[in-house]
Structure formats: C-alpha cells, structure tokens
Design a protein around this motif. Sequence first.
Motif, PDB file in Angstrom:
ATOM      1  N   ARG A 133      42.491  43.732  49.568  1.00  0.00           N
ATOM      2  CA  ARG A 133      41.829  42.474  49.897  1.00  0.00           C
ATOM      3  C   ARG A 133      41.042  42.550  51.202  1.00  0.00           C
ATOM      4  O   ARG A 133      40.183  41.710  51.456  1.00  0.00           O
ATOM      5  CB  ARG A 133      42.874  41.353  49.978  1.00  0.00           C
ATOM      6  CG  ARG A 133      43.361  40.888  48.623  1.00  0.00           C
ATOM      7  CD  ARG A 133      44.762  40.299  48.685  1.00  0.00           C
ATOM      8  NE  ARG A 133      44.905  39.219  49.645  1.00  0.00           N
ATOM      9  CZ  ARG A 133      44.694  37.933  49.377  1.00  0.00           C
ATOM     10  NH1 ARG A 133      44.295  37.571  48.172  1.00  0.00           N
ATOM     11  NH2 ARG A 133      44.895  37.007  50.284  1.00  0.00           N
ATOM     12  N   LEU A 199      42.815  37.226  57.973  1.00  0.00           N
ATOM     13  CA  LEU A 199      42.938  36.367  56.796  1.00  0.00           C
ATOM     14  C   LEU A 199      43.842  36.982  55.738  1.00  0.00           C
ATOM     15  O   LEU A 199      44.600  36.279  55.068  1.00  0.00           O
ATOM     16  CB  LEU A 199      41.555  36.100  56.204  1.00  0.00           C
ATOM     17  CG  LEU A 199      40.610  35.237  57.029  1.00  0.00           C
ATOM     18  CD1 LEU A 199      39.261  35.147  56.340  1.00  0.00           C
ATOM     19  CD2 LEU A 199      41.181  33.843  57.228  1.00  0.00           C
ATOM     20  N   PHE A 200      43.747  38.291  55.572  1.00  0.00           N
ATOM     21  CA  PHE A 200      44.535  38.989  54.557  1.00  0.00           C
ATOM     22  C   PHE A 200      45.337  40.091  55.243  1.00  0.00           C
ATOM     23  O   PHE A 200      44.921  41.253  55.265  1.00  0.00           O
ATOM     24  CB  PHE A 200      43.610  39.576  53.481  1.00  0.00           C
ATOM     25  CG  PHE A 200      42.580  38.603  52.997  1.00  0.00           C
ATOM     26  CD1 PHE A 200      42.958  37.430  52.355  1.00  0.00           C
ATOM     27  CD2 PHE A 200      41.223  38.839  53.203  1.00  0.00           C
ATOM     28  CE1 PHE A 200      42.017  36.523  51.924  1.00  0.00           C
ATOM     29  CE2 PHE A 200      40.274  37.941  52.761  1.00  0.00           C
ATOM     30  CZ  PHE A 200      40.667  36.773  52.123  1.00  0.00           C
ATOM     31  N   GLN A 212      50.961  35.797  47.025  1.00  0.00           N
ATOM     32  CA  GLN A 212      49.638  35.168  46.985  1.00  0.00           C
ATOM     33  C   GLN A 212      48.563  36.166  46.619  1.00  0.00           C
ATOM     34  O   GLN A 212      47.612  35.844  45.937  1.00  0.00           O
ATOM     35  CB  GLN A 212      49.331  34.537  48.343  1.00  0.00           C
ATOM     36  CG  GLN A 212      47.974  33.860  48.407  1.00  0.00           C
ATOM     37  CD  GLN A 212      47.662  33.315  49.764  1.00  0.00           C
ATOM     38  OE1 GLN A 212      48.423  33.474  50.704  1.00  0.00           O
ATOM     39  NE2 GLN A 212      46.545  32.655  49.889  1.00  0.00           N
ATOM     40  N   SER A 213      48.689  37.437  47.067  1.00  0.00           N
ATOM     41  CA  SER A 213      47.638  38.408  46.842  1.00  0.00           C
ATOM     42  C   SER A 213      47.882  39.261  45.618  1.00  0.00           C
ATOM     43  O   SER A 213      47.055  40.099  45.287  1.00  0.00           O
ATOM     44  CB  SER A 213      47.505  39.321  48.069  1.00  0.00           C
ATOM     45  OG  SER A 213      48.695  40.056  48.252  1.00  0.00           O
ATOM     46  N   TYR A 551      41.763  37.563  44.858  1.00  0.00           N
ATOM     47  CA  TYR A 551      41.567  36.425  45.752  1.00  0.00           C
ATOM     48  C   TYR A 551      41.728  35.111  44.992  1.00  0.00           C
ATOM     49  O   TYR A 551      41.622  35.060  43.770  1.00  0.00           O
ATOM     50  CB  TYR A 551      40.173  36.461  46.378  1.00  0.00           C
ATOM     51  CG  TYR A 551      39.864  37.707  47.142  1.00  0.00           C
ATOM     52  CD1 TYR A 551      40.404  37.927  48.405  1.00  0.00           C
ATOM     53  CD2 TYR A 551      39.018  38.674  46.620  1.00  0.00           C
ATOM     54  CE1 TYR A 551      40.104  39.078  49.120  1.00  0.00           C
ATOM     55  CE2 TYR A 551      38.710  39.829  47.321  1.00  0.00           C
ATOM     56  CZ  TYR A 551      39.261  40.029  48.570  1.00  0.00           C
ATOM     57  OH  TYR A 551      38.976  41.167  49.262  1.00  0.00           O
ATOM     58  N   ARG A 552      41.935  34.055  45.760  1.00  0.00           N
ATOM     59  CA  ARG A 552      41.908  32.709  45.228  1.00  0.00           C
ATOM     60  C   ARG A 552      40.621  32.027  45.667  1.00  0.00           C
ATOM     61  O   ARG A 552      39.921  32.508  46.567  1.00  0.00           O
ATOM     62  CB  ARG A 552      43.114  31.911  45.723  1.00  0.00           C
ATOM     63  CG  ARG A 552      44.439  32.429  45.185  1.00  0.00           C
ATOM     64  CD  ARG A 552      45.585  31.560  45.643  1.00  0.00           C
ATOM     65  NE  ARG A 552      46.860  31.971  45.072  1.00  0.00           N
ATOM     66  CZ  ARG A 552      48.007  31.351  45.291  1.00  0.00           C
ATOM     67  NH1 ARG A 552      48.048  30.291  46.082  1.00  0.00           N
ATOM     68  NH2 ARG A 552      49.116  31.791  44.731  1.00  0.00           N
ATOM     69  N   ASP A 555      40.256  31.409  49.314  1.00  0.00           N
ATOM     70  CA  ASP A 555      40.011  32.571  50.177  1.00  0.00           C
ATOM     71  C   ASP A 555      38.529  32.701  50.516  1.00  0.00           C
ATOM     72  O   ASP A 555      38.171  33.126  51.621  1.00  0.00           O
ATOM     73  CB  ASP A 555      40.512  33.850  49.492  1.00  0.00           C
ATOM     74  CG  ASP A 555      42.020  33.887  49.372  1.00  0.00           C
ATOM     75  OD1 ASP A 555      42.687  33.244  50.206  1.00  0.00           O
ATOM     76  OD2 ASP A 555      42.525  34.556  48.453  1.00  0.00           O
ATOM     77  N   ARG A 558      37.757  30.147  53.228  1.00  0.00           N
ATOM     78  CA  ARG A 558      38.275  30.543  54.545  1.00  0.00           C
ATOM     79  C   ARG A 558      37.457  31.675  55.155  1.00  0.00           C
ATOM     80  O   ARG A 558      37.203  31.680  56.369  1.00  0.00           O
ATOM     81  CB  ARG A 558      39.740  30.968  54.418  1.00  0.00           C
ATOM     82  CG  ARG A 558      40.689  29.816  54.073  1.00  0.00           C
ATOM     83  CD  ARG A 558      42.129  30.245  54.266  1.00  0.00           C
ATOM     84  NE  ARG A 558      42.482  31.345  53.391  1.00  0.00           N
ATOM     85  CZ  ARG A 558      43.283  32.353  53.726  1.00  0.00           C
ATOM     86  NH1 ARG A 558      43.781  32.422  54.950  1.00  0.00           N
ATOM     87  NH2 ARG A 558      43.572  33.295  52.854  1.00  0.00           N
ATOM     88  N   ALA A 559      37.089  32.642  54.342  1.00  0.00           N
ATOM     89  CA  ALA A 559      36.321  33.778  54.865  1.00  0.00           C
ATOM     90  C   ALA A 559      34.833  33.472  54.948  1.00  0.00           C
ATOM     91  O   ALA A 559      34.129  34.028  55.795  1.00  0.00           O
ATOM     92  CB  ALA A 559      36.544  35.009  53.983  1.00  0.00           C
TER      93      ALA A 559
END
Length: 580
Positions: A133, A199-200, A212-213, A551-552, A555, A558-559
Amino acid sequence: MTLEQAALLILLVAMLFLFSLDRLRIEVIAIGGLLAGYVLGLYPADSIFAGFASPVVVTVVEILLIVQILARTKLFDSLAERFVASGLSHFRVIAGVSALTGFISIFMNNIGAFAISLPLALRLSTLMSIPRRQLVMPISFAALLGGLVSLIGTPANLLVSDALEKNTGKGFRFFDFAYVGLPVAVTGILLIALIVQRLFPEPDETGEMSTQSARRIVVERGIPEHSPLVGVTLAQCPERFGIQPHALIRDRAFVFGPLEQSVIQPGDILLAQGADSVFADLAVSQALVPDAHPHGLQPDFTSIEAVVMPESTVVGSRIASLEVFRNRGITISALSMRSPRIEGRFADLQLSIGDILLLEGPKAAIAEALEECECLPLASAAPSPGSSASWQPFAIFACGVVASAFGLRPDIALAFVVLALALRGYLNIRQAMADINWPIIIMLAAMIPIGQAVATTGTAETIAAWLSLAFPIGYPLWGIALVLLLAMALTPFVNNATVAIVLAPIALEFARAGQQPPQAYLIAVAAGASQDFLTPFGHHNNTLSMSIGGYRFGDFLRAGWPLTLAGYIVTLILIALFWL
C-alpha cells in the motif's frame, strides 16, 4: 438562452452523470450522446464522425501502439535489484519508483506508465518488505502527475492544444506544459512519498498487515467431513471464522432460508468473501477445501495474480464464459472484485476493470492466456517471445519526441516512429491494432463534436456570462482560479479527456472576456483535468491501484486531499508566473 443551448447543456449533464455512474460502457454513452446531438441539430451530418479523423485521436492511437513495444522491452526489470543493492531508505525507494513512473508518463499515456512500473513496485515490495500500500498508490498518482509535463503525456493536453490551434492558429509546443507541470509533478511525488508511510504504516510485529489493508477475495470451497465449519450456521461464520457467506450449495441446489437456520453440512459448497489471509489459514486447517486441479502435480504448475485492465477483453464477462482460460487448463480459484454485488455461484460473477484474478495452471499457458485477454500479471514474468532488452525502440521513440519538440506535429512525428518500429520488426501493426483500448478511442472521438458544439452554439459564452455574475472573471487570476477549480472538481467523477473537451470552450470564452492570453486558461484546464487524486473511479489508474493495493474509498480522500490542495495552489502560482 436559446433552445439549442438548453438542449446541449441537458445532453452534457446527462452524459457526465452516466459517465460518473460507471454502469454503462463509456463508448456506448459517447456514441449515444453523439447521435443525440445530431438529432437535436447541434451539428450537421458531415461533422458526426469528424472526431475520428482528429489529429488528437490519431496521436493517441499512435501512442498506444508505441507503448505496447516499450512495455515489452524489459529494460526496467533489472531496476528492482539495483534498488535493493543500493540500501536506500523506504522513503527514497518510494520516491524513486514514483519519480521513474512520472518520467515514463511524460512520454506515454498514464495507464501505460502505470502498467510498466507496477511489476517493479510489487517486486520491490517483496524484496524490501515495503508494504504494498506504500508503493501502489504513489506510482498511480505519479503516472497522473507525469502526464502534466508534455504534450503527449495525457489526452487532455492534446485536446487543449487542439482547441488553442483552432482559436489562434498555433497550438502548444511539446514541452510548453512543463513550466507548470514539472514543478507540480515534483511537488506531488515528494508529498505522496512523504505522507504515504504515515497513512499506511509498516506491518506489526507479527509481520502481518492490519485487517483494514488485507485484500478481500471471493471463493467457492467445499466443506470436508471433519471441517470445523460443520454444524455452524451461516450467521455464525463472520464472528467465528472471519468470512462473510453469500451462498450455500447442497446437492447442486442452493440452500435457502434465514442465516440463523442454515447449518453447514459435510459435502456442502460455500461461496464466501473475506481476507485472503483468512482463507489461506482455513485451507491449511482443512476447513475449506478447493477442488483438486488436474495439472496440480505438473512441474510448471503455478498460481499467478492478474488484474483486469481497461482494455481487457474479459471486461463484462462472467467467469463461466472465459474460454481463454478453460481451454488451456487454467482455473480461477479466487476473485478480488470491486462490485459489492455477489449473486449466484462463483462461475456467475461478472468481471470489471480492476478486478484481480487468482489463476492456477501451467505457467506457460497462463502467460499465453493473459497476453491474449490483455490482463496484467502482478509479478515480473519471464520475457515473452516478443520481448526484448534492446535500446533501439527507445531510441526511435526519442527521435520522434525530439522532432515533435522542434515543431513537427505530434501525429506526424509519431507516425514516423510507428513506421520505423514496424520496418525494424518490433511492431506488428495488425496485431497491435487489435490490442488497442478501442473504447477509450471511440469515447474520445465521439466527444469531440459535442465539445465543439459548446463553442459553435454560443453555450460557452452563455455559461461564462452566468459565472461572471458571481465571480469577477474579468480579472485574470479569478478566471483562471475558477477554471482550474471546475476542472479539478469534475475530474474525480469523469475522465480527464471529457473534462478538457467540455471546459476548453468555456476557458477560451473566459480569456476573451478578460482580454487575456488563452494559453493561461487552457493550461489551467489541462492541469486541473489530470490532477485526479480524490476518488478511485475518476481515472483507471486509481481504479487499478484500489484493487491491487487493497485500498478503501476513504484512503484516496486521505491521501489525495493534500495533493489536490498543493496542486491547486502551485498550479495557480506557476500559471501567474509563466503564462500571464
């Protein structure tokens, strides 16, 4: 507003809405809109298919032909070992791979750059223990950013250059976009490489990624006699085993009824969804057992993940109809899919762009099938018979780029490149034309007459007049800021070529109203249309990275918002410095 202008606006809004839904094929929407525009009297009959002869469309076709050759040269395969041997930090590796992707994207389409860099990124993820990720999203964004730099980096740049040429008699030069695009690309690549590790984050002490990942897959597995699932109800499966059941099959028939009353028995078949690691553990414990593969004992038997690309011939097909795999003794053992709808059995599932297939079978047969159906393996494979490590295709392409940079029209310069590659035996034009992503070409060509109607019907002038009531577009920075904002607001929902086609006439009207050079406004359109970081569906690169990186939707928000904000500010400042 005239009736003609109102009809055009309604048509554009309807098409943009249908594009954003991603339910119908884009070429179907585009052709339907093209014919609707003719019925509404927006352009004459001899202009309906004029877009197919546009230099923009010809140039995009030529780029797609050339990318097929450059992607097979394998010159980038050795870079993974060099990165590992260099001992660089994870930040420098992420930034380096992203910068390489951005550089490639300067000279080819964004999806081609992403496809070339993806195997390198995934190999580095394995060799250097960098979470996937932290690499996949940065190279997706870097491919979009690299396209900002040159005339051929993205169709949006070609389209605004074509609009400028029709308006002033002279389009943009090859690297005119670099004054704004290069600083924005460097800023964006460094920013995403900096924030992605926060973030990841790294795997925990057990070496496993968080739930989550983890990638969620759909499988259909048998229930052996001594499985711990025997006697368990479907309602208990999520809590006790971490899987979501979708169907229970017994004696070739579905077991219907409330989940609390559906009890799993030996010999049943369960269709379920969950993390890939969970199903791996269930397979080891013999809780869920796949059917034995007929080629499982052969020495070249292997398992390979492959992603469904935008140009893949399997898009829209159901698993049961994929003869390209079945005829070669290849089975699809699992599927990571974008669609939340899971109905029927595993064989009934329908494939879409970004879905990931887990294929099992003879290695050579899988490689042949993937090449035929235009799916991308998510690992560096052995060079195919048509691959080469020669530098000559790059040298030929570089000559075309130089010729275009010195004033030769891009479609003509790239035509010479295609001819040279064919004469040297690198390019089989007949086969390469069959492998082109034609839906994108059809969409682009069909949208061009509609975009031109925005200018010829006076719709652009009307829209500009409306906006002038709320914004002082007569002041250059206000007008450019508004155009840039509109482009960046639209591009997360529709493709960047459509954004450029729709906004270019409006941008030219803004420039006329403010008595300013149109170049500044068109650069804003092109730059805004290509900065698509907020959603996974605005650009195919993001769609693919969502599936591959696990990813969701959130994500990307956020990024993407720091890149979007920074890109907007830097773009606006640079346009003011270099184009006003």
